[in-house]
Design a protein around this motif. Sequence first.
Motif, PDB file in Angstrom:
ATOM      1  N   TRP B 208      74.632  16.093  81.958  1.00 30.01           N
ATOM      2  CA  TRP B 208      75.248  17.217  81.235  1.00 30.01           C
ATOM      3  C   TRP B 208      74.230  18.254  80.830  1.00 30.01           C
ATOM      4  CZ3 TRP B 208      79.452  19.594  79.672  1.00 30.01           C
ATOM      5  CH2 TRP B 208      79.312  20.360  78.462  1.00 30.01           C
ATOM      6  N   THR B 211      76.743  22.712  79.564  1.00 37.37           N
ATOM      7  CA  THR B 211      77.767  23.701  79.998  1.00 37.37           C
ATOM      8  C   THR B 211      78.615  22.681  80.895  1.00 37.37           C
ATOM      9  OG1 THR B 211      76.520  25.360  79.946  1.00 37.37           O
ATOM     10  CG2 THR B 211      78.649  26.081  80.454  1.00 37.37           C
ATOM     11  N   ASP B 212      77.760  22.250  81.890  1.00 35.86           N
ATOM     12  CA  ASP B 212      78.683  21.617  82.997  1.00 35.86           C
ATOM     13  C   ASP B 212      78.304  20.113  83.172  1.00 35.86           C
ATOM     14  OD1 ASP B 212      80.004  23.844  84.530  1.00 35.86           O
ATOM     15  OD2 ASP B 212      77.763  24.426  84.737  1.00 35.86           O
ATOM     16  N   HIS B 239      84.377  22.931  84.823  1.00 35.89           N
ATOM     17  CA  HIS B 239      83.142  22.526  84.403  1.00 35.89           C
ATOM     18  C   HIS B 239      82.828  20.996  84.766  1.00 35.89           C
ATOM     19  CE1 HIS B 239      81.961  26.365  82.497  1.00 35.89           C
ATOM     20  NE2 HIS B 239      83.246  26.297  82.370  1.00 35.89           N
TER      21      HIS B 239
END
Lengths: 333, 783
Positions: B208, B211-212, B239
């Motif tokens: 992680w 954001t993604d 995402h």
Amino acid sequence: MKPPPFEYHGPRDLGEALETLAAVGAHGKVLAGGQSLIPMLNMRLAAPAHLVDINRLAALAVVRETPAGVTVGALARHSEVARCGAHPLLAQALRLVAHPVIRNRGTVVGSLVHADPAAELPAVLAVLDGSVRLASVGGDGVPTDSVRRDGVQKDGVPRGGVRRDGVQRDGVPRDGGGGVVALPAGTAVRDVPAREFFTGPMESAARPGELAVSAHFPALGARTGTAFREVARRHGDYALAGVCAVVRLDEDLHIDAARVACIGVGPVPVVVDVSGVCERRPAVSVDWPAVAAAVRERTDPEGDVHASPVYRLHLVGVLAEQALREAAREAAA
Amino acid sequence: MTTKLFGEPVQRREDPRLLAGHGRYLDDLGSGALAVAFVRSPHAHARIRDIDVAPALDVDGLVAIYTWEDLPERVGRPLPLLIPHPALTHGRTAYPLARDVVRHVGEPVVMVVATDRYLAEDVCALIEVDYEPLKAVVGLEEAAHGAALVHDDVPGNVGAHLVQEVLSAAGRGAAEAIEAAPHTLAFRLDIERSASTPLEGRGVYARWDGTDLRVYSSTQTSTSVRMAIAAALGLPLPHVEVIAPDVGGGFGVKIVHPWPEEILVPWAAMLLGRELKWTEDRREHFIAAAHERGQVQHVRVGFDDDGRVLGLDVTILHDHGAYTPYGIIVPIITATQLLGPYRIGAYRVEFSAVYTNTVQVTPYRGAGRPQGVFCMERTMDKIARYLGKDRTQVREVNFIQPDEFPYDQGMIFQDGRPLIYDSGDYPRMLRMVKELIGWDDFRPAPGRGIGIGCYVEGTGVGPYEGGHVQITSDGRVHVSTGLTSQGQGHETVFAQIAADRLGVPIERVSVVTGDTRRFGYAVGTFASRAAVMSGNAIALACAKVREKALRIAGDALEADPADLTISEGLVHVAGSPSASIPLSTVAVLANPLRYAFDEETAKATQFAGTASPDRPPVAEGEEPGLEGRGYYSPIRSTFAAGMHAAIVETDPLTAEIKVVRYVVVHDCGKLINPMIVEGQIHGGVAQGIGGALYERMAYDADGQLQNASFMDFLMPYATEVPRIETGHLETPSPLNPLGIKGAGEAGVIPVSAVIASALEDAEGIEIDRMPISPSELFDLRGG
Ligand SMILES: Cc1cc2nc3c(=O)[nH]c(=O)nc-3n(C[C@H](O)[C@H](O)[C@H](O)COP(=O)(O)OP(=O)(O)OC[C@H]3O[C@@H](n4cnc5c(N)ncnc54)[C@H](O)[C@@H]3O)c2cc1C
């Protein structure tokens, strides 16, 4: 499937190994080929606080053949012992032990100490009336704190080269006596005969602090043949039941002496002398059903997920006849 | 045209990588990640009274411990029921971490994060869970009896009950047809549990970046894992990316998703802001993944003097383990595929899927078919034995004939669509298999027997797959499809299809599967569907790319695209290779550029004179680039078929069983690569031999799995698998452009039936249960 924490010891010579074993006492385990011990650690079935790795002790990687028999040092691998073809029954048995990769690491002596009731080599030692040499120093009163720290590694990664070519067929025994392994002065040694060595399933007479340095497999006499028969579920698996046989013929090729050791059908290898039942007959006219019955009589197999006790009992009789007949054929050859 | 590739035994392109140890499996990734381990239930059925983590808190390297109570509402919900069905009235799924009751040994109870796996396991060993043991329900009969319950709110332990009935041509039901038949037989059959047991277990690695979320999972469906994770963690789909790296075998168990670990590992990775990895170990795989096969079947059959089946009534008790995350697909397949290549007078099948306190049941290669085929083929053998007829003769009189296709079996298949066989030639297949094994010349002897088994396999189930094909300015072809690979050879067969369709050397084609960054829409790899579904989708995508390439090349060569062809990567006028343009150039021209970065791309810039000044650089309705997407969505499944025969020998004294010959005739429509099909068959037969002679899940009465290791769960070694002789028959499927049917699961399906048939022949004892060990054969002989 990761082992619980342990302290790793990598002694560089026999003296250091024996001292370390004495110091760690009942909290220690010898690590030989690791083919039985490592799975037990990974499944957390064993949790020794100390592992004493003997793989650097090149002096133990010996096989010595004399007229009296074959002595196998504690670091001789299954595959090395099989390759040098030292003892006919050992060679026959080793063909049935596991698979090549396991035989390349597993040791003959380790298998004896491990004392699996379905393992082949304990039966070989038992049927031949062989013995295991156990060595120790000091006694186990030494507190763990005083363990020598040199050579101790915590990461469990063995360092240093393990001798791969250490098998010598006629190495000169350095102690000048009966052993092939030179032992440091002050070492206590006892030779335990097979019938006393195997004390229960996965239990041997080796005490905490003791190192099995070698095992002795007595030579066969004249007109003596051997065979090993077993039934395993898959090629190389531990046997459901197995029988190794030693048959000695007299000059008329009648059966003079016949012994079997049976595996997978009792807590330890079950040795049965069937010389009497063979009634000094030639193999063709022996009352084989009576022989099978005599062997079955002495065994008391248990059932598990692979086979029922009744089937194992049946097998051991069948295999005893097959092994004895084959051994008799070999003796006559 | 380039050398023909479709249908050729092209060597597997993935093998040098996989065989030389260069594969990148889940555990090869994320070397810096924190390790996850689980405290799993030691009880088959128990209430959790208390969890005490205090004794574990001092372990150096401990990062986090989570129980169900720590999970946010979304994450802590029961796992999804993936395939609902009206008959599954009492579907139940597990919580990601046990909430208050554990229902099988191995159910995850506590999640531990530590700096390495060793320490994580040390922590697990120190956590104290106080359980109140409850009565364990083990075994089908005990479960069906219903005295003790696996789920308090599921009476009689019955999760699903389904009846399907097909009337005879004369409108009779099965009961009536059997009643009226000249001969009837009734018997019971038992099939033991086994499992997929891929060499690589499951595993999840999550990263992680704030954001993604990127997740690697050893899965058979990365697209669906992605959607499940996004939903459970409340993340927008763009995402979340999920990638299936090299996967060391799946065989069904990895189509189940999301596994608890697939939700929990990414969740904790986000919470901790650290990379996390969980790699399943072998023991976990045995007690915490999934099993299959366990059934008891009660059969009644009515037949005439020729052995023609007039009525068949089968009642199945299906062991579903503790949960039903994959719905009732397995028993549905048993029920519907049981009929095999036969036209049966009247058929009634009823199954009850019952809960037990054992590992959940989800599809394992064959997915319910081995049980159905065992039932049908045992029935055929029993009829033959009763009538004193040759076993193949009885099968022959019951076969669907080649002129009867498409043949409607009158039932609803696992895809919710009518069970209509598309094509096949069963009589011919039987002739082939008999010839290959030498059926008519076989002389039976005590301890030596011959056996046969026939099956039909619905393959290539929908709903769809897609493919993307792109030719880049270096002339390379990049193929991607969303479904995943677990060693089947997709990199080879999909490249064969693309190279063939596009006229390029196969060396220029690369294939990516199971990476949602490359292709986001997919269903997954299961049900022998990859070649049918993605193979056809890729062929359709290639057709689009080819069409565009010919159009652009036509402009450049001032030729009619209809006169152009492509070979060795060159577009040229058919029959005159002199006027040609390489695909690499076509790719350049397909993408009008403002900026050049090499000589080749300079040709596509605005002053190069390659574009007409009177038209927009990208024409209306066009897209830049030489690429295309295709989707294939069939109206229903295609039906592959096969017939196996074997000769076995049994030892009169030790009751050991040896398979001395094993013969397979197989029809999966058009073969893309016969060598790969054979490899799939070999692997399947090996698993079938395991199921017939070696493998079982030995649960004791308390629900403890007594053989949860490769020491005692007897997966056959190479030494136990006979040499397999194969013959191919090709009856193309009319349902898809390539005419192909699936082949992935085929090999395993009839093996138990074949071995039972041969053993029965060798021993003269009826064989009604599988697997069979020497010890059991000894018992059957009467000890
Ligand atoms: C898949 C598989 C299949 C197998 N199949 C068979 C089979 O069919 N037949 C069979 O007989 N074996 C089989 N084995 C076991 C194998 O033969 C082992 O090598 C053997 O049992 C133990 O030898 P080792 O050197 O590996 O001992 P280790 O695993 O290192 O040690 C085993 C035990 O003996 C102790 N020990 C070892 N050496 C000494 C010593 N010198 N002094 C004191 N204590 C010692 C250890 O402390 C430990 O308790 C199999 C193993 C595997 C993994």
